[in-house]
Design an enzyme around this catalytic site. Structure first.
Site, PDB file in Angstrom:
ATOM      1  N   HIS A   1       0.834  -1.180   0.000  1.00  0.00           N
ATOM      2  CA  HIS A   1       0.000   0.000   0.000  1.00  0.00           C
ATOM      3  C   HIS A   1       0.870   1.231   0.000  1.00  0.00           C
ATOM      4  O   HIS A   1       1.916   1.262   0.615  1.00  0.00           O
ATOM      5  CB  HIS A   1      -0.994  -0.016   1.161  1.00  0.00           C
ATOM      6  CG  HIS A   1      -2.245  -0.695   0.740  1.00  0.00           C
ATOM      7  ND1 HIS A   1      -2.188  -1.928   0.167  1.00  0.00           N
ATOM      8  CD2 HIS A   1      -3.530  -0.322   0.724  1.00  0.00           C
ATOM      9  CE1 HIS A   1      -3.423  -2.277  -0.159  1.00  0.00           C
ATOM     10  NE2 HIS A   1      -4.251  -1.323   0.171  1.00  0.00           N
TER      11      HIS A   1
ATOM     12  N   LYS B   1     -15.702   3.722   3.310  1.00  0.00           N
ATOM     13  CA  LYS B   1     -15.722   4.987   2.563  1.00  0.00           C
ATOM     14  C   LYS B   1     -17.108   5.227   1.970  1.00  0.00           C
ATOM     15  O   LYS B   1     -17.573   6.349   1.840  1.00  0.00           O
ATOM     16  CB  LYS B   1     -14.666   4.924   1.462  1.00  0.00           C
ATOM     17  CG  LYS B   1     -14.526   6.214   0.683  1.00  0.00           C
ATOM     18  CD  LYS B   1     -13.323   6.114  -0.239  1.00  0.00           C
ATOM     19  CE  LYS B   1     -13.582   6.840  -1.517  1.00  0.00           C
ATOM     20  NZ  LYS B   1     -14.283   6.117  -2.530  1.00  0.00           N
TER      21      LYS B   1
END
Length: 883
Positions: free
Chosen positions: A138, A546
């Site tokens: 990431h 999200k």
């Protein structure tokens, strides 16, 4: 605990002092004085002195452009050193990680004390242990590899300095080495100049294997074996290695056009090359160690007359020759040369295992168990854990890419447009083709570049040695046809085995539909025949949070898992749930033990498969000792969750969660999607736009170059809010929903849920951790410095919400202050805040200067830009989890 705090504080202060001397040598007394003044003001500001807080703001606002970078670097490097000291203290004899291997002993004692569990049941649970950790690159791993190596050495120095018996001259030598390392770090640029390529990311993953896991895994297994012998009188079989590592680096092409079929092919070869390199070092040690003569008739028959004088060495030298030939062939392939495969090329783990195991059995039979159980046993366990591929890779691609490829194909064949067909028609077509004996792809077809890439990736999978690719993950999976489509594309590529294909359900709607999708798939006879009783499903944490906010997302994840477990149990299918968690709370991160025990009962029966992301890899596996600690924590949690599963939640608790979910999702979306001021506020109050300039990962920050919050990836979304200390995605909506349920007279029920239901208490614990890291005065300062006055009311509203949320969480948890039950973490946050606060204030100032220059049509000053990058990296180090 106090002894631990004071040891940590004294090391942090010693490292800070050395850094101060380094800064003075490099830049002179006046810069050091400036840094010291800022540090003292920050400390006093934290203690509640408002006048000093004001002075801190003024001092940082008035820095000249020449002072910006040294000040930013001083605090950023200090936080890296503080993290290193903390990492050392977690594994020092007084630290928490040193007691983590004890977790296994504590768990085994706890299990033995349960009257309903026989020792046999516990042994069976140990034998079915399965832990697969999936390393992902990431873009939140901000620290450069160069600096990570230096910090590992700093750690080693701290360990030696802790030895009370070292002579004065040794102490002085170690202090000199520390000064050298800190000076080297100071004179190294902490910001990468170029984005890493997917191959660079894969190499970073291999470095973690080489520097930490290679030693950490055998050490963990020795620890596990010792605890099992002590508590159950049970010895681990040699071939039993419950832990595996997989990687997304070089395989994850979802939204990353830089990961191509050629890149995946290259990374697979590179991974095998690295494995031969590491095993060669092991075998070299064994060649020198296994000089024994006595051997069993079986081993002597294996080596023949030629090897009878030193049978073990003979076998090891043979294996060494095969490894060298394999390595040379792989090296040529990596350079693009096409060579015939050499005789003895190693492609399967058995080829490594058999000669080593033959030596092991012979040594045991000849009374040399002490030798067999030394380095040889460690190497055997590495063969089981890493083997020929070193780390397997997952392929991940978005569902629409497969749909588009099949649409293009059906249009070319003149049989209609697959993309516009109904789900029933798609399934009928796919099942017909999956059962068909003729190929579907026409020989002379010239597809578009996008479709060619999808087909080439399937080709790479079909050609790779079996066992080097672990699974094909379909992101944004929504329907049964999404799964069948991948199976058809793999069949057309000529794959000769059933590749595990895992749908990834990641939005709120998709999580809610996950069970229906899997039920439909399991009702298809062809599909049931293919999967042979095993199914993997991936649960997405970051995108669902999200999409709907953290409270609604976590309840949807729980319910999806719960329903899938029951459906698969009924159908006689072994389900592996694959958890796509991140390091930060907004992406599902939580302390491992708490997170696993808070899942639905039965969720770990098929083992645990979980992503370990970016910056968390270093915190959890950066050193062999920390690897032992992390693997022990996972082991204890899996055993406990499988043998003492958490209770099924009461119906009334489920109803409350449904209610909390709806209220929190409505509030979250009301701000994020519907409030017209929200996106402009987000863009100006956080460094979101500037984050794109950081050369962090190989993957673009947005799925599409234009668009609002929904087009942002989950990681930059979280990262941006972590930088300005409002931490919004990790709490928005949750506290308001809890408050509403309290007002409806259900506080005592919420308190009972907190006491008796691990799922709920973990949620509250995660909220507390977020609130402890958030800082409202800093978030307000960002507003004042960067946000249009017309948007200030929105910022104030959000900060007021957080204040109210903290009160309600503390009331339900019956705590007087945040993190009351985790004083070690609270202490660690407080310690770092003194150094993170100046970076936040400075970042707001730098954003102000940079944006001001842009407004006036000028090029931003490179000193401002560079210092801004350093503050972003420094705050990430201070927060300990970025995105």
């Amino acid at each position: 605990m106090n002894e631990q705090y004071s040891a940590l504080r004294s090391n942090v202060s010693m490292l800070g002092k050395v850094l101060g001397e380094t800064i003075k040598d490099a830049l002179g007394e006046h810069i050091l004085e400036r840094v010291e003044t800022i540090r003292k003001l920050s400390k006093s500001s934290r203690a509640g002195n408002d006048a000093n807080r004001q002075e801190l703001l003024t001092t940082l606002q008035n820095l000249s452009n020449d002072e910006l970078l040294p000040v930013a670097r001083a605090f950023s490097q200090f936080l890296n050193l503080a993290n290193t000291a903390e990492q050392y203290h977690s594994i020092s004899p007084k630290g928490e990680a040193a007691s983590n291997p004890e977790v296994i002993a504590r768990t085994l004692r706890k299990l033995k004390n349960q009257p309903e569990l026989s020792e046999d049941t516990i042994k069976k649970a140990v034998e079915s242990l399965s832990l697969e950790l999936v390393l992902t690159a990431h873009p939140t791993e901000i620290t450069r590899r160069t600096l990570i190596h230096k910090m590992v050495e700093v750690n080693a120095c701290l360990k030696q300095l802790d030895n009370k018996d070292i002579a004065d001259y040794e102490h002085n030598q170690l202090m000199r080495r520390l000064r050298q390392l800190i000076a080297q770090s100071w004179h190294t640029d902490e910001i990468r100049k170029l984005r890493p390529s997917p191959v660079d990311e894969a190499k970073w993953g291999f470095a973690v294997v080489e520097n930490s896991l290679w030693q950490g895994v055998p050490n963990y297994l020795r620890e596990l074996n010792e605890q099992l012998e002590e508590n159950l009188g049970y010895k681990l079989p040699v071939e039993f290695v419950p832990v595996r590592f997989t990687s997304w680096m070089g395989g994850d092409r979802d939204g990353n056009p830089n990961v191509t079929a050629d890149i995946t092919r290259h990374v697979l070869l590179l991974s095998r090359w690295k494995a031969t390199d590491l095993f060669l070092k092991d075998i070299q040690v064994l060649v020198s160690e296994l000089s024994m003569v006595e051997a069993t008739p079986e081993l002597l028959a294996l080596v023949g007359e030629e090897g009878a004088a030193e049978p073990y060495r003979y076998l090891m030298k043979n294996l060494r020759s095969r490894l060298m030939a394999t390595q040379a062939w792989l090296e040529a392939r990596l350079k693009g040369e096409e060579l015939p495969k050499p005789e003895g090329l190693l492609t399967q783990n058995e080829e490594l295992w058999e000669p080593l195991y033959a030596c092991y059995q012979s040594l045991q039979a000849c009374g040399m168990g002490i030798i067999a159980n030394g380095d040889l046993l460690d190497t055997l366990r590495r063969v089981k854990c890493f083997g020929v591929p070193l780390v397997r890779i997952d392929i991940r691609q978005e569902s629409t890419r497969h749909t588009e490829a099949l649409g293009e194909l059906t249009r070319y064949l003149g049989i209609g447009d697959y993309e516009s067909w109904s789900e029933a028609d798609k399934q009928a077509f796919l099942i017909r083709e999956l059962n068909s004996k003729r190929p579907l792809l026409p020989r002379n077809w010239q597809p578009s570049a996008e479709t060619r890439e999808v087909l080439d990736t399937c080709q790479v999978i079909a050609e790779a040695p079996q066992g080097s690719i672990a699974a094909y993950v379909i992101s944004m999976a929504k329907t049964p046809s999404d799964v069948l489509a991948v199976h058809l594309l793999l069949k057309e590529a000529g794959i000769g085995f059933a590749m595990p294909v895992a749908p990834l359900f990641e939005t709120l709607d998709d999580l809610n539909n996950a069970n229906d999708v899997m039920t439909q798939l399991l009702n298809i006879d062809w599909y049931r025949g293919l999967i042979q009783g095993k199914q993997m499903v991936m649960i997405g944490y970051s995108d669902s949070a999200k999409d709907a906010g953290v409270m609604a997302a976590s309840w949807a994840q729980y319910q999806a898992q719960d329903a899938l477990i029951k459906t698969c149990e009924k159908a006689g299918i072994e389900l592996t749930l694959f958890h796509g968690r991140g390091g930060s709370i907004g992406r599902g991160g939580a302390p491992a033990h708490a997170a696993l025990l808070s899942q639905p009962p039965g969720s770990l029966k098929g083992g645990l498969r979980v992503t370990e992301q970016g910056e968390m890899i270093r915190f959890k596996y950066g050193l062999p000792e920390i690897t032992v600690s992390s693997l022990s924590l996972y082991t204890g949690a899996i055993l406990e969750a499988n043998l003492l599963p958490p209770p099924e939640p009461k119906e009334s608790w489920r109803r409350i969660m449904d209610e909390l979910s709806v209220i929190s999702c409505d509030l979250y979306r009301g701000y994020v999607r519907e409030n017209k001021d929200f996106v402009p506020y987000f863009r100006s109050a956080t460094p979101e736009q500037e984050l794109g300039k950081l050369p962090l990962g190989s993957r673009p920050a947005k799925r599409r170059p234009t668009g609002g919050v929904e087009s942002l990836r989950a990681i930059p979304w979280i990262f941006a809010w972590t930088q300005n200390r409002l931490m919004l995605p990790a709490w928005l909506g949750a506290g308001t929903a809890l408050q509403k349920v309290v007002e409806d007279g259900k506080q005592s029920e919420l308190e009972a849920m907190c006491r008796d239901w691990p799922f709920f208490s973990t949620r509250l614990g995660m909220l507390e951790m977020v609130f402890a890291k958030a800082d409202l005065w800093l978030a307000e300062y960002y507003d004042q410095r960067l946000v249009d006055k017309a948007l200030w009311p929105l910022g104030k509203e959000l900060r007021n919400l957080q204040e109210e949320d903290i009160k309600v969480v503390l009331a339900i948890a019956n705590d007087s202050h945040l993190m009351a039950d985790l004083p070690w973490i609270a202490e660690s946050i407080q310690l770092r805040n003194i150094y993170t606060d100046p970076l936040n204030v400075l970042q707001a100032e730098l954003l102000h200067r940079s944006r001001q220059a842009e407004k006036e049509g000028q090029e931003p000053d490179p000193r401002v830009e560079q210092a801004l990058m350093v503050t972003i990296a420094g705050i990430a180090a201070g927060m300990r989890n970025t995105g």
